[in-house]
Design a protein around this motif. Structure first.
Motif, PDB file in Angstrom:
ATOM      1  N   PHE A   1     -21.377 -23.477  44.901  1.00  0.00           N
ATOM      2  CA  PHE A   1     -20.026 -23.830  45.327  1.00  0.00           C
ATOM      3  C   PHE A   1     -19.890 -25.343  45.286  1.00  0.00           C
ATOM      4  CE2 PHE A   1     -22.716 -24.172  48.976  1.00  0.00           C
ATOM      5  CZ  PHE A   1     -22.167 -25.142  49.798  1.00  0.00           C
TER       6      PHE A   1
ATOM      7  N   ASN B   1     -16.960 -26.061  51.057  1.00  0.00           N
ATOM      8  CA  ASN B   1     -16.480 -24.876  51.763  1.00  0.00           C
ATOM      9  C   ASN B   1     -15.669 -25.290  52.998  1.00  0.00           C
ATOM     10  OD1 ASN B   1     -18.295 -25.530  53.837  1.00  0.00           O
ATOM     11  ND2 ASN B   1     -19.798 -23.999  53.231  1.00  0.00           N
TER      12      ASN B   1
ATOM     13  N   GLY C   1     -24.166 -28.204  45.596  1.00  0.00           N
ATOM     14  CA  GLY C   1     -22.805 -28.634  45.895  1.00  0.00           C
ATOM     15  C   GLY C   1     -22.729 -30.141  46.033  1.00  0.00           C
TER      16      GLY C   1
ATOM     17  N   PRO D   1     -20.695 -18.319  41.371  1.00  0.00           N
ATOM     18  CA  PRO D   1     -19.849 -19.354  41.970  1.00  0.00           C
ATOM     19  C   PRO D   1     -18.903 -18.827  43.052  1.00  0.00           C
ATOM     20  CG  PRO D   1     -19.726 -19.369  39.555  1.00  0.00           C
ATOM     21  CD  PRO D   1     -20.360 -18.087  39.966  1.00  0.00           C
ATOM     22  N   TYR D   2     -18.682 -19.671  44.060  1.00  0.00           N
ATOM     23  CA  TYR D   2     -17.702 -19.423  45.115  1.00  0.00           C
ATOM     24  C   TYR D   2     -16.616 -20.491  45.034  1.00  0.00           C
ATOM     25  CZ  TYR D   2     -20.445 -15.865  47.554  1.00  0.00           C
ATOM     26  OH  TYR D   2     -21.098 -14.711  47.889  1.00  0.00           O
TER      27      TYR D   2
ATOM     28  N   GLU E   1     -13.307 -17.557  48.665  1.00  0.00           N
ATOM     29  CA  GLU E   1     -13.350 -17.639  50.135  1.00  0.00           C
ATOM     30  C   GLU E   1     -11.942 -17.807  50.692  1.00  0.00           C
ATOM     31  OE1 GLU E   1     -14.967 -20.377  53.847  1.00  0.00           O
ATOM     32  OE2 GLU E   1     -15.404 -21.003  51.799  1.00  0.00           O
TER      33      GLU E   1
ATOM     34  N   TYR F   1     -13.435 -22.095  47.216  1.00  0.00           N
ATOM     35  CA  TYR F   1     -12.780 -22.192  48.512  1.00  0.00           C
ATOM     36  C   TYR F   1     -11.268 -22.142  48.289  1.00  0.00           C
ATOM     37  CZ  TYR F   1     -11.614 -24.107  53.138  1.00  0.00           C
ATOM     38  OH  TYR F   1     -11.105 -24.301  54.404  1.00  0.00           O
TER      39      TYR F   1
END
Length: 523
Positions: free
Chosen positions: A333, A336, A295, A367-368, A44, A370
């Protein structure tokens, strides 16, 4: 920095980081991935804070393009960009032109080149699409508020000031808004407009067929003319009012159907900030949804150094989603752009930050990351201070660093720059790269389901992951105390060390798990 120095600047900064990276084994090996996006890793980016190419203190698209090699080295398969369209605010969630690119960020041509360069590196591009509301300065709303007969009047939701509905407060549903005053005045007008988040973001009226078709056209524009691969859909729960969840669910089915007509493999990931029971029905219309529950659960487990029911909870959520849509994608995640950064939630403890990352990349899900999480950036609300500038190099060398906000948490005194971390094989950045590379090359970690294990020690998160011929046992010691124990009889077929951190090891049927370590064994 002058515009005519842009080429030299980009060349220098790209080469300087590449040189630092080349000294570590983690970056010397090109990945031969078995994972495929959208089940890979996504990064992100808040463009405003990422990389400034022209010296105006604001991050931009050309700067982001210059850092694609960094993202490729990191191992990500996609980027998600926070809003890039024209807007009066720094965050740009109050859009005033759904077809444009904010001039601070660059031009449409800059963006198309970014997409082209990303695709050359097998990196997909997902953009934030803000459909719940427009900005109050959008020409649609300016026309609608000034003229009851405007063709855009019904693009928004209106009620007379004496309507009882305008006299009641809304309920706080989740973490996406604490606003309870949903009806907003227009000076000199007897009618009020609905805005879930606040008066500067009037909600769009999706009961209006013309508005719906306009939104379809917007989506088609970004998929076809601009070349994006999908959308992160902001406030997906609030397309219709709170008491119409079924209409929300159906809208996303309709939207997906229309987008697939122009791009069959379009990817839609939705923000539904709620518990699993509320999120579940949205899996019918959206390919992926962010797993807020997990999260929070990972953060709590790492903070408390107790695995407890972490893995069991994750499995239960996934089983529930699968009962609705077997093909759903679980977007996992840590934190964020709307939450305190994970490093701050862990009080700056780098060992715990490593453990949080290890859990994220070994548990099921896509998975994300940040931006800046991989170098340990810090941040606590207000929102500007969880979106501070990325730290690429020392200040004297960092021509890329943005200056739109004065950093309070992610300063050079608190965060080691990315270039320095790239040259340190024991850095958090290289920990992320190692984990991502291992996951990218593991079918079990990318696609396999999870089977929780109880090993009679609350500090140990233990589970198996299986897919096709690959079967792995994952062990995390979440605590600051070393754990040495024999494997139970039913796990003794796992004998080959596939991954280890902090000198975790396996010998003669027993595992040695130093503080905050991870060990992965294969059969």
């Amino acid at each position: 920095m002058k515009k005519n120095t842009l080429h030299n600047f980009l060349l220098f900064t790209t080469l300087s980081l590449a040189s630092a990276c080349s000294s570590t084994e983690n970056l010397a090996t090109q990945q031969a991935q078995v994972s495929e996006w959208p089940r890979g890793v996504t990064y992100e980016i808040f463009v405003q804070s990422f990389c400034d190419s022209d010296g105006d203190s604001i991050g931009d698209i050309k700067g982001m393009t210059a850092r694609l090699d960094y993202l490729q080295d990191l191992g990500v398969g996609a980027v998600w960009l926070m809003p890039i369209s024209p807007s009066p605010s720094y965050h740009k969630y109050d859009v005033v032109d759904y077809y444009g690119v904010h001039p601070d960020y660059g031009t449409k041509e800059d963006f198309q080149e970014f997409v082209r360069q990303a695709h050359q590196r097998d990196i997909k591009v997902v953009i934030d699409l803000v459909l719940n509301h427009s900005g109050v300065d959008h020409p649609w709303f300016q026309s609608a508020k000034s003229d009851p007969n405007s063709p855009y009047r019904d693009y928004y939701v209106w009620a007379h000031k004496d309507d009882p509905e305008t006299q009641t407060e809304g309920k706080i549903l989740a973490g996406d808004s604490d606003n309870v005053n949903r009806w907003h005045e227009v000076k000199g007008n007897d009618y009020r407009y609905y805005g879930y988040f606040y008066g500067g973001m009037p909600d769009l009226n999706f009961d209006n067929p013309k508005l719906r078709e306009e939104v379809f056209t917007i989506g088609r524009h970004w998929l076809t003319e601009m070349g994006v691969d999908g959308f992160r859909l902001d406030a997906a729960r609030h397309i219709f009012p709170d008491d119409r969840p079924e209409d929300n669910h159906q809208w996303w089915v309709d939207f997906k159907t229309e987008m697939q007509k122009v791009k069959p493999d379009v990817y839609l990931v939705g923000e539904v900030w709620a518990d699993a029971e509320t999120v579940g029905p949205y899996t019918k219309g959206l390919h992926a949804l962010f797993n807020f529950d997990m999260g929070y659960a990972i953060t709590n487990a790492v903070q408390q150094e107790r695995a407890d029911s972490l893995v069991i909870k994750h499995k239960n959520i996934r089983d529930y989603y699968r009962s609705i849509n077997p093909d759903f994608i679980d977007a996992t995640f840590l934190t964020n752009h709307d939450q305190n950064r994970i490093m701050s939630e862990l009080n700056g403890d780098i060992n715990k930050a490593r453990m949080a990352a290890a859990l994220l990349f070994t548990l099921p899900g896509a998975p994300y990351i940040y931006y800046g999480e991989e170098i340990g950036m810090k941040g606590k609300k207000p929102d500007e201070l969880i979106r501070e500038p990325f730290i690429w190099e020392e200040a004297s060398k960092d021509g890329c660093r943005t200056k739109w906000v004065q950093a309070k948490h992610s300063t050079e005194q608190a965060v080691v720059p990315a270039a320095a971390q790239a040259a340190d094989e024991n850095s958090l950045l290289n920990h992320y790269k190692t984990l991502i590379r291992f996951r990218n090359n593991s079918k079990a970690l990318t696609y396999g389901e999870v089977e929780p294990l109880q090993l009679q020690n609350p500090a140990i998160a233990a589970f198996t992951r299986r897919h096709e011929e690959e079967d792995v046992l994952v062990l995390h010691n979440l605590s600051g105390t070393a754990v040495n124990m024999p494997l139970p009889e039913n796990l003794k077929t796992y004998t080959t060390t596939a991954f280890q951190s902090n000198e975790a090891s396996f010998r003669k049927g027993a595992v040695q798990l130093p503080a905050y370590s991870t060990l992965i064994l294969r059969k």
